[in-house]
Design a protein around this motif. Structure first.
Motif, PDB file in Angstrom:
ATOM      1  N   PHE A 137       0.893  -1.168   0.082  1.00  0.00           N
ATOM      2  CA  PHE A 137      -0.014  -0.027   0.137  1.00  0.00           C
ATOM      3  C   PHE A 137       0.862   1.455  -0.148  1.00  0.00           C
ATOM      4  CE2 PHE A 137      -2.919  -3.152   1.436  1.00  0.00           C
ATOM      5  CZ  PHE A 137      -4.179  -2.895   0.880  1.00  0.00           C
ATOM      6  N   VAL A 138       1.938   1.216   0.743  1.00  0.00           N
ATOM      7  CA  VAL A 138       2.832   2.559   0.840  1.00  0.00           C
ATOM      8  C   VAL A 138       3.412   2.670  -0.515  1.00  0.00           C
ATOM      9  CG1 VAL A 138       4.813   3.284   1.786  1.00  0.00           C
ATOM     10  CG2 VAL A 138       3.516   1.864   3.483  1.00  0.00           C
ATOM     11  N   LEU A 139       3.843   1.477  -1.291  1.00  0.00           N
ATOM     12  CA  LEU A 139       4.570   1.678  -2.551  1.00  0.00           C
ATOM     13  C   LEU A 139       3.370   2.313  -3.567  1.00  0.00           C
ATOM     14  CD1 LEU A 139       7.131   0.683  -3.869  1.00  0.00           C
ATOM     15  CD2 LEU A 139       5.611  -1.406  -4.672  1.00  0.00           C
ATOM     16  N   LEU A 140       1.995   1.850  -3.409  1.00  0.00           N
ATOM     17  CA  LEU A 140       1.216   2.498  -4.155  1.00  0.00           C
ATOM     18  C   LEU A 140       1.093   3.812  -4.164  1.00  0.00           C
ATOM     19  CD1 LEU A 140      -1.290   1.710  -6.171  1.00  0.00           C
ATOM     20  CD2 LEU A 140      -2.530   1.671  -4.373  1.00  0.00           C
ATOM     21  N   ILE A 141       0.898   4.117  -2.771  1.00  0.00           N
ATOM     22  CA  ILE A 141       0.747   5.677  -2.456  1.00  0.00           C
ATOM     23  C   ILE A 141       1.980   6.509  -2.983  1.00  0.00           C
ATOM     24  CG2 ILE A 141       0.633   7.487  -0.633  1.00  0.00           C
ATOM     25  CD1 ILE A 141      -0.959   5.140   1.057  1.00  0.00           C
ATOM     26  N   LEU A 142       3.218   5.894  -2.840  1.00  0.00           N
ATOM     27  CA  LEU A 142       4.397   6.719  -3.322  1.00  0.00           C
ATOM     28  C   LEU A 142       4.435   6.927  -4.896  1.00  0.00           C
ATOM     29  CD1 LEU A 142       7.023   5.346  -0.971  1.00  0.00           C
ATOM     30  CD2 LEU A 142       6.030   7.525  -0.915  1.00  0.00           C
ATOM     31  N   VAL A 143       3.928   5.924  -5.510  1.00  0.00           N
ATOM     32  CA  VAL A 143       4.059   5.745  -6.945  1.00  0.00           C
ATOM     33  C   VAL A 143       2.972   7.017  -7.448  1.00  0.00           C
ATOM     34  CG1 VAL A 143       3.414   4.533  -9.240  1.00  0.00           C
ATOM     35  CG2 VAL A 143       5.065   3.454  -7.328  1.00  0.00           C
TER      36      VAL A 143
ATOM     37  N   GLU B 292       1.628   9.459  -5.682  1.00  0.00           N
ATOM     38  CA  GLU B 292       2.101  10.792  -5.418  1.00  0.00           C
ATOM     39  C   GLU B 292       3.057  11.238  -6.549  1.00  0.00           C
ATOM     40  OE1 GLU B 292       0.699  13.024  -3.205  1.00  0.00           O
ATOM     41  OE2 GLU B 292       1.974  14.497  -3.951  1.00  0.00           O
ATOM     42  N   GLY B 293       4.184  10.456  -6.704  1.00  0.00           N
ATOM     43  CA  GLY B 293       5.465  10.685  -7.664  1.00  0.00           C
ATOM     44  C   GLY B 293       4.970  10.943  -9.125  1.00  0.00           C
ATOM     45  N   ALA B 294       3.946  10.255  -9.616  1.00  0.00           N
ATOM     46  CA  ALA B 294       3.470  10.045 -10.926  1.00  0.00           C
ATOM     47  C   ALA B 294       2.703  11.624 -10.955  1.00  0.00           C
ATOM     48  CB  ALA B 294       2.543   9.236 -11.385  1.00  0.00           C
ATOM     49  N   ILE B 295       2.078  11.807 -10.295  1.00  0.00           N
ATOM     50  CA  ILE B 295       1.174  13.262 -10.274  1.00  0.00           C
ATOM     51  C   ILE B 295       2.224  14.381 -10.249  1.00  0.00           C
ATOM     52  CG2 ILE B 295      -0.006  14.917  -8.981  1.00  0.00           C
ATOM     53  CD1 ILE B 295      -1.832  12.350  -8.192  1.00  0.00           C
ATOM     54  N   ARG B 296       3.335  14.382  -9.470  1.00  0.00           N
ATOM     55  CA  ARG B 296       4.199  15.342  -9.603  1.00  0.00           C
ATOM     56  C   ARG B 296       5.195  15.368 -10.796  1.00  0.00           C
ATOM     57  NH1 ARG B 296       6.244  16.457  -3.461  1.00  0.00           N
ATOM     58  NH2 ARG B 296       4.151  16.468  -2.533  1.00  0.00           N
TER      59      ARG B 296
ATOM     60  N   PHE C  43       4.329  14.048 -13.783  1.00  0.00           N
ATOM     61  CA  PHE C  43       3.492  14.396 -15.072  1.00  0.00           C
ATOM     62  C   PHE C  43       2.723  15.545 -14.895  1.00  0.00           C
ATOM     63  CE2 PHE C  43       4.507   9.660 -15.124  1.00  0.00           C
ATOM     64  CZ  PHE C  43       5.618   9.731 -16.151  1.00  0.00           C
ATOM     65  N   HIS C  44       2.521  16.119 -13.892  1.00  0.00           N
ATOM     66  CA  HIS C  44       1.574  17.344 -13.665  1.00  0.00           C
ATOM     67  C   HIS C  44       0.126  16.933 -14.193  1.00  0.00           C
ATOM     68  CE1 HIS C  44       5.088  19.602 -12.995  1.00  0.00           C
ATOM     69  NE2 HIS C  44       5.742  19.140 -14.429  1.00  0.00           N
ATOM     70  N   VAL C  45      -0.388  16.031 -13.615  1.00  0.00           N
ATOM     71  CA  VAL C  45      -1.623  15.212 -13.847  1.00  0.00           C
ATOM     72  C   VAL C  45      -2.648  16.394 -13.142  1.00  0.00           C
ATOM     73  CG1 VAL C  45      -3.452  13.553 -13.601  1.00  0.00           C
ATOM     74  CG2 VAL C  45      -0.982  12.982 -13.518  1.00  0.00           C
ATOM     75  N   SER C  46      -3.694  16.803 -14.161  1.00  0.00           N
ATOM     76  CA  SER C  46      -4.579  17.722 -13.401  1.00  0.00           C
ATOM     77  C   SER C  46      -5.460  17.080 -12.391  1.00  0.00           C
ATOM     78  CB  SER C  46      -5.555  18.187 -14.755  1.00  0.00           C
ATOM     79  OG  SER C  46      -6.613  17.464 -14.624  1.00  0.00           O
ATOM     80  N   HIS C  47      -5.791  17.846 -11.601  1.00  0.00           N
ATOM     81  CA  HIS C  47      -6.341  17.746 -10.212  1.00  0.00           C
ATOM     82  C   HIS C  47      -7.836  16.965 -10.523  1.00  0.00           C
ATOM     83  CE1 HIS C  47      -7.455  17.789  -6.063  1.00  0.00           C
ATOM     84  NE2 HIS C  47      -8.651  18.230  -6.383  1.00  0.00           N
ATOM     85  N   TYR C  48      -8.418  17.225 -11.722  1.00  0.00           N
ATOM     86  CA  TYR C  48      -9.613  16.689 -11.857  1.00  0.00           C
ATOM     87  C   TYR C  48      -9.657  15.113 -12.471  1.00  0.00           C
ATOM     88  CZ  TYR C  48     -11.289  21.420 -11.342  1.00  0.00           C
ATOM     89  OH  TYR C  48     -11.757  22.659 -11.087  1.00  0.00           O
ATOM     90  N   LYS C  49      -8.516  14.974 -13.143  1.00  0.00           N
ATOM     91  CA  LYS C  49      -8.294  13.481 -13.539  1.00  0.00           C
ATOM     92  C   LYS C  49      -7.565  12.632 -12.606  1.00  0.00           C
ATOM     93  CE  LYS C  49      -7.672  13.829 -18.455  1.00  0.00           C
ATOM     94  NZ  LYS C  49      -6.657  14.082 -19.582  1.00  0.00           N
ATOM     95  N   LEU C  50      -6.728  13.131 -11.678  1.00  0.00           N
ATOM     96  CA  LEU C  50      -6.207  12.140 -10.486  1.00  0.00           C
ATOM     97  C   LEU C  50      -5.608  12.985  -9.442  1.00  0.00           C
ATOM     98  CD1 LEU C  50      -5.718   9.427  -9.527  1.00  0.00           C
ATOM     99  CD2 LEU C  50      -3.539   9.641 -10.739  1.00  0.00           C
ATOM    100  N   PRO C  51      -6.555  13.316  -8.483  1.00  0.00           N
ATOM    101  CA  PRO C  51      -6.149  14.043  -7.098  1.00  0.00           C
ATOM    102  C   PRO C  51      -5.189  13.156  -6.686  1.00  0.00           C
ATOM    103  CG  PRO C  51      -8.239  13.165  -6.726  1.00  0.00           C
ATOM    104  CD  PRO C  51      -8.161  12.839  -8.136  1.00  0.00           C
ATOM    105  N   GLY C  52      -4.101  13.808  -5.851  1.00  0.00           N
ATOM    106  CA  GLY C  52      -3.090  13.266  -5.187  1.00  0.00           C
ATOM    107  C   GLY C  52      -3.661  12.514  -3.878  1.00  0.00           C
ATOM    108  N   PRO C  53      -2.825  11.455  -3.292  1.00  0.00           N
ATOM    109  CA  PRO C  53      -3.384  10.903  -1.931  1.00  0.00           C
ATOM    110  C   PRO C  53      -3.810  11.954  -0.998  1.00  0.00           C
ATOM    111  CG  PRO C  53      -1.088  10.236  -2.553  1.00  0.00           C
ATOM    112  CD  PRO C  53      -1.498  11.263  -3.624  1.00  0.00           C
ATOM    113  N   VAL C  54      -3.126  12.957  -0.648  1.00  0.00           N
ATOM    114  CA  VAL C  54      -3.441  13.885   0.246  1.00  0.00           C
ATOM    115  C   VAL C  54      -4.865  14.357   0.011  1.00  0.00           C
ATOM    116  CG1 VAL C  54      -2.825  16.086   1.677  1.00  0.00           C
ATOM    117  CG2 VAL C  54      -0.979  14.436   0.833  1.00  0.00           C
ATOM    118  N   ASP C  55      -4.931  14.805  -1.044  1.00  0.00           N
ATOM    119  CA  ASP C  55      -6.142  15.478  -1.467  1.00  0.00           C
ATOM    120  C   ASP C  55      -7.627  14.504  -1.339  1.00  0.00           C
ATOM    121  OD1 ASP C  55      -5.331  18.046  -2.226  1.00  0.00           O
ATOM    122  OD2 ASP C  55      -4.906  17.324  -4.294  1.00  0.00           O
ATOM    123  N   VAL C  56      -7.089  13.220  -1.658  1.00  0.00           N
ATOM    124  CA  VAL C  56      -8.182  12.293  -1.498  1.00  0.00           C
ATOM    125  C   VAL C  56      -8.386  11.886  -0.239  1.00  0.00           C
ATOM    126  CG1 VAL C  56      -8.558   9.523  -1.758  1.00  0.00           C
ATOM    127  CG2 VAL C  56      -7.717  11.028  -3.662  1.00  0.00           C
TER     128      VAL C  56
END
Lengths: 258, 256
Positions: free
Chosen positions: B16-22, B24-28, B30-43
């Motif tokens: 689970f920790v690995l999933l959360i890290l990947v 968060e890392g992917a969002i930072r 690739f600059h994914v928009s918040h509407y497509k995929l919010p980060g773990p903290v936002d969720v």
């Protein structure tokens, strides 16, 4: 009068439809013209090569299987169905795994109406076979030897008229098997039961049997019907028994094993 | 806790920790928009909002209510029917082909019929849960009886057990491990189906929460809802697995 009479018994896989054994294809025929008699309260051992029809023969006498021809008489009457006076101890584990040792033995004591008496009987038989203290254990929590003991207790508590045992000790280790063998001699002395016992262990048959029936390979016939009139405990090295032992080995084609 | 258990706990959490890290890392990266995929903290924040306002609990209760009813109705009808079919060969030969035909039809294919027959609201959703559990449970109970070791039946006959006593002491307990396996698998399926059913038929429940949140572009609620669904599914499976440890069932698979 004999307790059990087996006359010209034959059994084929495919229903015989009244055809004689000679019309059946050889590979369909399991038992071919088997005849023998068993005396009241005697201990009869069946030996024969594995895969011969020993188990089938016993199942037919116990009423679980029907013959394709010939007759099986117990007390002069033909066997039609299993009876709760004719108890079969199966080769695989016949204990109900969802019941404790106590509950399993109590299955054999169903005929006792009075609850208190039934409880006392069950405890007595558990003690008799030496598994008292394990009554609340489930079969998978017991050793192989203890499971066999519980099963023997369940059979004996019915006070059976006939007791069938199909290689009951073959899965046990050497020491346990020797102990069980000894205890079967005691059981037979204590109970007025006629015992039919399948084994592939010739020494076991010589230790236990009042009669040894040597069976052939399939299609099974009686090769020899030997009466053993020796008291227990028996010394298999003593001359008359050693001679019978050689004879049985020879009959089973084990010339080099002696 | 011994060392082996501790090690397994750590391993199972580290996934689970690995999933959360990947994530968060992917969002930072690739600059994914918040509407497509919010980060773990936002969720996490979104989940706290939902839980704090009491909305989440209402949805969870609504979903569990429907699953409980649909599943319960299936258990009390399918298990007896399966047992009867297992024992009664004539009936099995008539009914079994029918069940085998109906079983592969996804409960979701029944949605239009469910809505036509039962209107909107809880009944169609409960009906779909019922369907999803009913057919597999019949099959598990039936094959549980059919596959009873013949030795047990012989022993029972030998000791003169018959009628009701034979069923209660031998046939039912012998089939029970298979029935319990069926209960576990169908509870999982029921939980899968409830979410889909709630997306269409009703205005409450976790399935509704997800669809409604997507419509208002609250992707954090969507993912939060998914996390809650997964957690409850895990919890249900954990609880029903305890059935397999009961003394009358534990023997299964431990013979020799």
């Amino acid at each position: 009068m004999s307790k059990i009479e087996v006359k010209s018994l034959y059994k084929a896989y495919v229903a015989g439809n009244g055809r004689g054994p000679e019309q059946c294809a050889k590979d369909q025929l399991i038992l071919k013209d088997v005849s023998f008699e068993v005396k009241e309260r005697s201990f009869t051992c069946f030996v024969g090569p594995s895969g011969c029809g020993k188990s089938t023969l016993l199942r037919i006498i116990a009423g679980f299987d029907s013959p394709s021809g010939g007759a099986v008489l117990v007390d002069g009457r033909p066997v039609e169905r299993p009876s709760s006076k004719h108890i079969f101890v199966f080769q695989e584990d016949g204990l109900f795994p969802w019941m404790t040792a106590y509950e399993n033995v109590a299955i054999g004591a169903r005929w006792i109406e009075d609850k208190k008496e039934r409880h006392e009987q069950v405890m007595e038989y558990l003690e008799l076979v030496g598994i008292d203290g394990f009554e609340n254990h489930y079969p998978h929590e017991l050793s192989g030897g203890m499971r066999r003991r519980a099963e023997v207790a369940r059979a004996l508590i019915t006070n059976p008229d006939l007791l069938f045992m199909d290689e009951p000790f073959s899965a046990l280790d050497f020491m346990t098997r020797m102990h069980m063998r000894e205890e079967m001699v005691n059981v037979h002395a204590m109970f007025d039961t006629t015992i039919l016992f399948i084994t592939h262990d010739i020494d076991e048959a010589l230790q236990l049997g009042d009669q040894i029936i040597v069976l052939s390979e399939r299609p099974t016939e009686v090769k020899a019907d030997i009466t053993l009139d020796f008291p227990h405990p028996r010394d298999l090295g003593s001359e008359p028994l050693a001679k019978i032992r050689r004879e049985v080995y020879f009959l089973m084609g084990l010339h080099a094993a002696l | 806790m011994d060392r082996g258990t501790l090690r397994r706990r750590i391993s199972s959490i580290s996934g689970f920790v690995l999933l959360i890290l990947v994530w968060e890392g992917a969002i930072r990266l690739f600059h994914v928009s918040h509407y497509k995929l919010p980060g773990p903290v936002d969720v996490g924040k979104g989940l706290l909002e939902l839980a704090g306002s009491g909305v989440l609990l209402d949805h969870v209760i609504a979903s569990l209510f429907r699953v409980t009813w649909g599943y319960f109705l299936a258990v009390v009808t399918a298990v007896p029917l399966g047992l009867v079919l297992g024992i009664w060969r004539g009936a099995r030969e008539v009914i079994n082909p029918l069940i085998q035909f109906l079983r592969p039809i996804s409960p979701l294919a029944w949605i239009p019929i469910a809505l036509l027959w039962l209107g909107v609201g809880d009944p169609p959703a409960i009906f779909l849960i019922f369907l999803s559990s009913f057919f597999p449970l019949v099959v598990f109970s039936m094959s549980g009886v059919e596959s009873i070791n013949v030795t047990y039946i012989r022993v029972a006959t030998n000791f003169g057990l018959k009628g009701l006593e034979l069923y209660m002491k031998v046939i039912f307990p012998a089939a029970l491990p298979s029935i319990v396996t069926g209960l576990r698998i169908t509870l999982g399926t029921a939980w899968l189906v409830i979410v889909a059913a709630e997306m269409i038929a009703v205005k409450s429940g976790l399935g509704y929460l997800i669809v409604d949140s997507r419509n208002s572009l609250r992707t954090d609620y969507v993912i939060g809802g998914m996390i809650v669904i997964g957690a409850i599914g895990l919890f249900l499976d954990h609880m029903i697995r305890k059935l397999e440890d009961l003394p009358g069932i534990r023997w299964h698979g431990k013979q020799r």
